[in-house]
Write a protein that holds these residues in place. Structure first.
Motif, PDB file in Angstrom:
ATOM      1  N   ASP A  80       0.822  -1.212   0.000  1.00 15.63           N
ATOM      2  CA  ASP A  80       0.000   0.000   0.000  1.00 15.63           C
ATOM      3  C   ASP A  80       0.855   1.260   0.000  1.00 15.63           C
ATOM      4  O   ASP A  80       0.561   2.230  -0.715  1.00 15.63           O
ATOM      5  N   SER A  81       1.926   1.240   0.799  1.00 17.50           N
ATOM      6  CA  SER A  81       2.817   2.401   0.867  1.00 17.50           C
ATOM      7  C   SER A  81       3.538   2.627  -0.448  1.00 17.50           C
ATOM      8  O   SER A  81       3.661   3.767  -0.919  1.00 17.50           O
ATOM      9  N   LEU A  82       4.006   1.555  -1.066  1.00 20.18           N
ATOM     10  CA  LEU A  82       4.691   1.665  -2.355  1.00 20.18           C
ATOM     11  C   LEU A  82       3.737   2.175  -3.431  1.00 20.18           C
ATOM     12  O   LEU A  82       4.116   3.000  -4.271  1.00 20.18           O
ATOM     13  N   TYR A  83       2.501   1.701  -3.398  1.00 17.68           N
ATOM     14  CA  TYR A  83       1.505   2.133  -4.377  1.00 17.68           C
ATOM     15  C   TYR A  83       1.182   3.611  -4.192  1.00 17.68           C
ATOM     16  O   TYR A  83       1.025   4.355  -5.174  1.00 17.68           O
ATOM     17  N   PHE A  84       1.094   4.053  -2.921  1.00 22.37           N
ATOM     18  CA  PHE A  84       0.827   5.467  -2.665  1.00 22.37           C
ATOM     19  C   PHE A  84       1.988   6.331  -3.163  1.00 22.37           C
ATOM     20  O   PHE A  84       1.763   7.392  -3.764  1.00 22.37           O
ATOM     21  N   MET A  85       3.218   5.914  -2.894  1.00 30.35           N
ATOM     22  CA  MET A  85       4.376   6.692  -3.329  1.00 30.35           C
ATOM     23  C   MET A  85       4.422   6.806  -4.856  1.00 30.35           C
ATOM     24  O   MET A  85       4.787   7.859  -5.398  1.00 30.35           O
ATOM     25  N   ALA A  86       4.047   5.740  -5.540  1.00 33.96           N
ATOM     26  CA  ALA A  86       4.014   5.779  -7.012  1.00 33.96           C
ATOM     27  C   ALA A  86       2.953   6.760  -7.497  1.00 33.96           C
ATOM     28  O   ALA A  86       3.189   7.555  -8.426  1.00 33.96           O
ATOM     29  N   ALA A  87       1.761   6.726  -6.874  1.00 32.96           N
ATOM     30  CA  ALA A  87       0.693   7.654  -7.253  1.00 32.96           C
ATOM     31  C   ALA A  87       1.070   9.093  -6.908  1.00 32.96           C
ATOM     32  O   ALA A  87       0.759  10.031  -7.658  1.00 32.96           O
ATOM     33  N   LEU A  88       1.756   9.265  -5.786  1.00 36.57           N
ATOM     34  CA  LEU A  88       2.218  10.605  -5.391  1.00 36.57           C
ATOM     35  C   LEU A  88       3.209  11.161  -6.402  1.00 36.57           C
ATOM     36  O   LEU A  88       3.093  12.322  -6.834  1.00 36.57           O
ATOM     37  N   ASN A  89       4.181  10.361  -6.800  1.00 36.67           N
ATOM     38  CA  ASN A  89       5.179  10.808  -7.776  1.00 36.67           C
ATOM     39  C   ASN A  89       4.539  11.145  -9.120  1.00 36.67           C
ATOM     40  O   ASN A  89       4.971  12.074  -9.820  1.00 36.67           O
TER      41      ASN A  89
END
Length: 209
Positions: A78-87
């Motif tokens: 979930d954290s990795l997916y959020f960071m990708a969406a944030l970037n």
């Protein structure tokens, strides 16, 4: 500047926990003195213990465990997916910011930013947020609303307001219709009695005339 305590320090913090666990054990050294006594209680202030305790408190207050796997070896999916969406959102912001066209930014980055907001809302509901994600989302929202003066179109909220208003007034409409229906039934029941009483009055008048 974004806070990145959890994602940048989890390896070092995991190593620190392992080292502290070793030195706080009751294992006896060569001189029959335990590591815990020689290292943790060697000074009046117990600095090693205080430093570790303070760092652990910072880690817990940051909710870093929510963003990391149980063994602290990696970030959660979930954290990795959020960071990708944030970037993805930040890249869209940067691209249009260089062109100096904020109106196009609001239009072209709307879908990615909306998706990021929805993802954050789900993570908040599931309690999988840590300080890194919270700070990153707050920063992105400030950029969107204050720096770029963007907002979601008002028409997106109209269906929600309409449905909410309908549901709010539905009980009032129901009770009002029930009241009117009962009043109508009362009138139907009362009307024949009045006719009967009028006929009786006519008969009495005829009898005495």
């Amino acid at each position: 500047m974004r806070v990145k305590v959890c994602q940048n320090c989890y390896i070092q913090f995991r190593n620190l926990q392992e080292i502290y666990t070793n030195i706080s054990s009751d294992q006896v050294g060569p001189s029959n003195v335990s590591c815990k006594d020689s290292l943790l209680r060697s000074d009046r202030l117990m600095l090693v213990f205080l430093l570790f305790d303070n760092l652990q408190e910072i880690w817990q207050m940051s909710n870093c465990d929510r963003c990391l796997a149980k063994d602290l070896h990696s970030l959660t999916n979930d954290s990795l997916y959020f960071m990708a969406a944030l970037n993805q959102s930040l890249s869209c912001f940067e691209k249009h910011q260089q062109q100096g066209n904020h109106s196009e930014l609001c239009k072209d980055c709307k879908i990615t930013y909306k998706g990021l907001n929805e993802l954050y809302g789900r993570m908040e509901k599931n309690k999988t947020l840590c300080i890194d994600i919270e700070d990153a989302m707050n920063m992105t929202r400030r950029l969107w609303s204050k720096n770029f003066n963007c907002s979601f179109p008002r028409e997106e909220t109209v269906p929600v307001i309409a449905v909410s208003s309908f549901m709010l007034f539905l009980p009032i409409i129901f009770y009002l219709s029930s009241f009117l229906h009962s009043e109508q039934k009362k009138r139907k029941l009362i009307h024949p009695k009045r006719v009967k009483s009028n006929n009786s009055l006519v008969n009495i008048q005829d009898r005495y005339s």
